[in-house]
Enzyme design. Sequence first.
Site, mmCIF file in Angstrom:
data_model
loop_
_atom_site.group_PDB
_atom_site.id
_atom_site.type_symbol
_atom_site.label_atom_id
_atom_site.label_comp_id
_atom_site.label_asym_id
_atom_site.label_seq_id
_atom_site.Cartn_x
_atom_site.Cartn_y
_atom_site.Cartn_z
ATOM 1 N N GLU A 47 0.836 -1.100 -0.198
ATOM 2 C CA GLU A 47 -0.165 -0.044 0.008
ATOM 3 C C GLU A 47 0.675 1.215 0.017
ATOM 4 O O GLU A 47 1.926 1.378 0.740
ATOM 5 C CB GLU A 47 -0.825 -0.007 1.267
ATOM 6 C CG GLU A 47 -2.067 -1.201 1.251
ATOM 7 C CD GLU A 47 -2.975 -0.785 2.500
ATOM 8 O OE1 GLU A 47 -2.922 0.351 3.301
ATOM 9 O OE2 GLU A 47 -3.572 -2.115 2.866
ATOM 10 N N HIS A 72 2.099 -6.467 7.928
ATOM 11 C CA HIS A 72 1.404 -5.524 6.679
ATOM 12 C C HIS A 72 1.787 -4.109 7.007
ATOM 13 O O HIS A 72 1.854 -3.685 8.216
ATOM 14 C CB HIS A 72 -0.002 -5.707 6.680
ATOM 15 C CG HIS A 72 -0.674 -5.064 5.958
ATOM 16 N ND1 HIS A 72 -1.806 -4.137 5.786
ATOM 17 C CD2 HIS A 72 -0.296 -5.014 4.362
ATOM 18 C CE1 HIS A 72 -1.911 -3.566 4.516
ATOM 19 N NE2 HIS A 72 -1.284 -4.358 3.745
ATOM 20 N N HIS A 89 3.833 -18.108 15.959
ATOM 21 C CA HIS A 89 2.838 -18.325 15.078
ATOM 22 C C HIS A 89 1.624 -17.598 15.050
ATOM 23 O O HIS A 89 0.969 -17.148 16.221
ATOM 24 C CB HIS A 89 2.264 -19.877 15.665
ATOM 25 C CG HIS A 89 3.456 -20.732 15.615
ATOM 26 N ND1 HIS A 89 4.141 -21.088 14.544
ATOM 27 C CD2 HIS A 89 3.811 -21.358 16.800
ATOM 28 C CE1 HIS A 89 5.083 -22.069 14.999
ATOM 29 N NE2 HIS A 89 4.915 -22.524 16.122
ATOM 30 N N HIS A 94 1.477 -4.933 12.392
ATOM 31 C CA HIS A 94 0.987 -3.998 11.581
ATOM 32 C C HIS A 94 1.325 -2.576 11.763
ATOM 33 O O HIS A 94 1.324 -1.967 12.696
ATOM 34 C CB HIS A 94 -0.851 -3.954 11.881
ATOM 35 C CG HIS A 94 -1.484 -3.786 10.530
ATOM 36 N ND1 HIS A 94 -1.597 -2.251 9.833
ATOM 37 C CD2 HIS A 94 -2.329 -4.158 9.812
ATOM 38 C CE1 HIS A 94 -2.136 -2.366 8.945
ATOM 39 N NE2 HIS A 94 -2.629 -3.366 8.684
#
Length: 185
Positions: A47, A72, A89, A94
Site C-alpha cells: 500500500e 502488513h 505463530h 501492523h
Amino acid sequence: MIRKNPRGDLPRVHPSAFVDPTAILCGLVIIEENVFIGPYAVIRADEMNTDGNIDPIIIGAHSNIQDGVIIHSKSGEKVVIGQRTSIAHRAIIHAPCTIGNGVFIGFNSVLFNCTVDGCVVRYNAVVDGCHLPSGFYVCSTERIDADTDIASMPQVSVYASEFSEDVARTNNELIAGYKRIQNEF
C-alpha cells in the site's frame, strides 16, 4: 511466493535466508541474512501513502517469522523487525511498528502503532499505540496501550529470556536444514 506490488517493488531476500514456499512476500520487503520465514507467513508492503511512497518492511538478521504470521505495511508505513527476534505463530504485526533486537512476540499476539525493544510479549497479547522499553514482560492475554502504567509491569525473567533465546536458536538451526533440502520440495 515472491511477488511485486502494484507499484512494481520486489522483495529482496538474502541468499542465506529461508522462505517457505507457502509464504507470501509482496512488495518492498527486505529479508536480511539467516532469517527463517515459516509456512503460510504473509509479509506485504504493497500500500502506498498519499504521496505514492512506500516504506519497507525490514526483517533483521537471524530473526524468525513463524507459521501464519502476518506483517502488513498500512498506507506505506514502515515496519522494522530487529535482529535475533522471534515472531511466533499467527502473530500480527501492523504498521507503523518497530520491534527491536532480541524481542519475543508470542503466538496470536497483535502489535500495532508501537515500538517494542528487548521485551517478551507472550501469547494473545495486544500492544497498541505505545512505546514499550527494553526489559518488560507482557503477560499472556494482556493489553498494553498508551494509558498503561508500564512501571507496574513485570520485568523479563531469566526463564523467559532463556526461552526466547532457545526459540531463536532452534529456528536458526532450521534454516540450515531447510536450505539443505529446499530443492526436494
